[in-house]
Design a protein around this motif. Structure first.
Motif, PDB file in Angstrom:
ATOM      1  N   THR A 127       0.828  -1.212   0.000  1.00 55.35           N
ATOM      2  CA  THR A 127       0.000   0.000   0.000  1.00 55.35           C
ATOM      3  C   THR A 127       0.861   1.260   0.000  1.00 55.35           C
ATOM      4  OG1 THR A 127      -1.732  -1.173   1.182  1.00 55.35           O
ATOM      5  CG2 THR A 127      -1.819   1.231   1.238  1.00 55.35           C
ATOM      6  N   ILE A 128       1.908   1.253   0.803  1.00 55.00           N
ATOM      7  CA  ILE A 128       2.813   2.407   0.865  1.00 55.00           C
ATOM      8  C   ILE A 128       3.456   2.645  -0.494  1.00 55.00           C
ATOM      9  CG2 ILE A 128       5.031   3.185   1.806  1.00 55.00           C
ATOM     10  CD1 ILE A 128       4.154   1.919   4.479  1.00 55.00           C
ATOM     11  N   ARG A 129       3.883   1.569  -1.133  1.00 55.43           N
ATOM     12  CA  ARG A 129       4.533   1.719  -2.439  1.00 55.43           C
ATOM     13  C   ARG A 129       3.547   2.118  -3.523  1.00 55.43           C
ATOM     14  NH1 ARG A 129       9.276  -2.835  -2.195  1.00 55.43           N
ATOM     15  NH2 ARG A 129      10.283  -1.909  -0.371  1.00 55.43           N
ATOM     16  N   LEU A 130       2.315   1.637  -3.443  1.00 54.33           N
ATOM     17  CA  LEU A 130       1.304   2.053  -4.417  1.00 54.33           C
ATOM     18  C   LEU A 130       1.010   3.542  -4.310  1.00 54.33           C
ATOM     19  CD1 LEU A 130      -1.268  -0.873  -4.357  1.00 54.33           C
ATOM     20  CD2 LEU A 130       0.069  -0.096  -6.319  1.00 54.33           C
ATOM     21  N   ASN A 131       1.121   4.069  -3.094  1.00 53.11           N
ATOM     22  CA  ASN A 131       0.876   5.496  -2.862  1.00 53.11           C
ATOM     23  C   ASN A 131       2.132   6.338  -3.073  1.00 53.11           C
ATOM     24  OD1 ASN A 131      -1.893   5.379  -2.235  1.00 53.11           O
ATOM     25  ND2 ASN A 131      -1.396   4.575  -0.219  1.00 53.11           N
ATOM     26  N   HIS A 132       3.211   5.694  -3.540  1.00 51.93           N
ATOM     27  CA  HIS A 132       4.465   6.375  -3.869  1.00 51.93           C
ATOM     28  C   HIS A 132       5.078   7.121  -2.692  1.00 51.93           C
ATOM     29  CE1 HIS A 132       3.754   5.320  -8.016  1.00 51.93           C
ATOM     30  NE2 HIS A 132       2.537   5.838  -7.915  1.00 51.93           N
ATOM     31  N   LEU A 133       4.986   6.524  -1.512  1.00 53.92           N
ATOM     32  CA  LEU A 133       5.640   7.112  -0.350  1.00 53.92           C
ATOM     33  C   LEU A 133       7.094   6.641  -0.327  1.00 53.92           C
ATOM     34  CD1 LEU A 133       2.833   6.586   2.302  1.00 53.92           C
ATOM     35  CD2 LEU A 133       3.362   8.651   1.022  1.00 53.92           C
ATOM     36  N   SER A 134       7.944   7.352   0.365  1.00 53.20           N
ATOM     37  CA  SER A 134       9.367   7.034   0.373  1.00 53.20           C
ATOM     38  C   SER A 134       9.666   5.781   1.190  1.00 53.20           C
ATOM     39  CB  SER A 134      10.168   8.213   0.930  1.00 53.20           C
ATOM     40  OG  SER A 134      10.006   8.301   2.332  1.00 53.20           O
ATOM     41  N   ARG A 135      10.824   5.193   0.932  1.00 55.76           N
ATOM     42  CA  ARG A 135      11.259   4.009   1.677  1.00 55.76           C
ATOM     43  C   ARG A 135      11.471   4.358   3.153  1.00 55.76           C
ATOM     44  NH1 ARG A 135      12.263  -0.478  -1.906  1.00 55.76           N
ATOM     45  NH2 ARG A 135      11.343   0.346  -3.797  1.00 55.76           N
ATOM     46  N   ARG A 136      11.891   5.574   3.401  1.00 63.35           N
ATOM     47  CA  ARG A 136      12.090   6.001   4.787  1.00 63.35           C
ATOM     48  C   ARG A 136      10.756   6.065   5.536  1.00 63.35           C
ATOM     49  NH1 ARG A 136      16.128  10.838   6.534  1.00 63.35           N
ATOM     50  NH2 ARG A 136      16.128  10.336   8.728  1.00 63.35           N
ATOM     51  N   THR A 137       9.722   6.515   4.860  1.00 63.31           N
ATOM     52  CA  THR A 137       8.381   6.537   5.446  1.00 63.31           C
ATOM     53  C   THR A 137       7.920   5.116   5.713  1.00 63.31           C
ATOM     54  OG1 THR A 137       7.840   8.583   4.286  1.00 63.31           O
ATOM     55  CG2 THR A 137       5.990   7.264   5.088  1.00 63.31           C
ATOM     56  N   GLU A 138       8.173   4.229   4.765  1.00 67.30           N
ATOM     57  CA  GLU A 138       7.824   2.817   4.930  1.00 67.30           C
ATOM     58  C   GLU A 138       8.487   2.240   6.180  1.00 67.30           C
ATOM     59  OE1 GLU A 138       9.005  -1.317   2.696  1.00 67.30           O
ATOM     60  OE2 GLU A 138       8.664   0.438   1.450  1.00 67.30           O
ATOM     61  N   LYS A 139       9.760   2.513   6.339  1.00 65.37           N
ATOM     62  CA  LYS A 139      10.502   2.012   7.495  1.00 65.37           C
ATOM     63  C   LYS A 139       9.931   2.584   8.797  1.00 65.37           C
ATOM     64  CE  LYS A 139      15.259   1.428   9.000  1.00 65.37           C
ATOM     65  NZ  LYS A 139      16.659   1.710   8.693  1.00 65.37           N
ATOM     66  N   SER A 140       9.614   3.871   8.793  1.00 65.19           N
ATOM     67  CA  SER A 140       9.034   4.508   9.982  1.00 65.19           C
ATOM     68  C   SER A 140       7.696   3.883  10.349  1.00 65.19           C
ATOM     69  CB  SER A 140       8.839   5.999   9.750  1.00 65.19           C
ATOM     70  OG  SER A 140      10.058   6.636   9.564  1.00 65.19           O
ATOM     71  N   TYR A 141       6.866   3.621   9.347  1.00 66.90           N
ATOM     72  CA  TYR A 141       5.567   2.997   9.593  1.00 66.90           C
ATOM     73  C   TYR A 141       5.744   1.608  10.183  1.00 66.90           C
ATOM     74  CZ  TYR A 141       2.808   6.537   7.074  1.00 66.90           C
ATOM     75  OH  TYR A 141       2.185   7.681   6.685  1.00 66.90           O
ATOM     76  N   PHE A 142       6.693   0.839   9.651  1.00 67.79           N
ATOM     77  CA  PHE A 142       6.925  -0.507  10.171  1.00 67.79           C
ATOM     78  C   PHE A 142       7.372  -0.465  11.625  1.00 67.79           C
ATOM     79  CE2 PHE A 142       7.683  -2.332   5.746  1.00 67.79           C
ATOM     80  CZ  PHE A 142       6.408  -2.854   5.692  1.00 67.79           C
ATOM     81  N   TYR A 143       8.299   0.445  11.958  1.00 63.78           N
ATOM     82  CA  TYR A 143       8.751   0.553  13.348  1.00 63.78           C
ATOM     83  C   TYR A 143       7.597   0.951  14.263  1.00 63.78           C
ATOM     84  CZ  TYR A 143      13.682  -0.168  12.380  1.00 63.78           C
ATOM     85  OH  TYR A 143      14.880  -0.712  12.034  1.00 63.78           O
ATOM     86  N   TYR A 144       6.755   1.862  13.807  1.00 59.48           N
ATOM     87  CA  TYR A 144       5.612   2.273  14.617  1.00 59.48           C
ATOM     88  C   TYR A 144       4.664   1.094  14.855  1.00 59.48           C
ATOM     89  CZ  TYR A 144       1.346   4.434  16.158  1.00 59.48           C
ATOM     90  OH  TYR A 144       0.224   4.724  16.865  1.00 59.48           O
ATOM     91  N   ILE A 145       4.361   0.340  13.808  1.00 58.58           N
ATOM     92  CA  ILE A 145       3.461  -0.806  13.918  1.00 58.58           C
ATOM     93  C   ILE A 145       4.037  -1.849  14.862  1.00 58.58           C
ATOM     94  CG2 ILE A 145       2.531  -2.791  12.655  1.00 58.58           C
ATOM     95  CD1 ILE A 145       2.272  -0.843  10.217  1.00 58.58           C
TER      96      ILE A 145
END
Length: 58
Positions: free
Chosen positions: A20-38
């Motif tokens: 979902t993050i990649r489909l919305n073209h968010l950065s890899r850093r944002t992806e990593k931050s979301y994973f750590y938060y989850i």
């Protein structure tokens, strides 16, 4: 506190979040931050649940 491992291959949920993050073209850093938060939230909920039923020492 140890840093959680964030590997989407470990969980179908995390894999779905990654896609979902990649489909919305968010950065890899944002992806990593979301994973750590989850993962932090999941660890907090598990610890809180275990302490509520008396499985962990205070």
């Amino acid at each position: 506190m140890s840093t959680p491992s964030y590997s989407p291959s470990e969980s179908p949920f995390l894999d779905r979040v990654r896609r979902t993050i990649r489909l919305n073209h968010l950065s890899r850093r944002t992806e990593k931050s979301y994973f750590y938060y989850i993962l932090d939230e999941r660890a907090f909920r598990i610890d809180r649940t275990l302490s509520a039923i008396g499985c962990m020492k205070a």
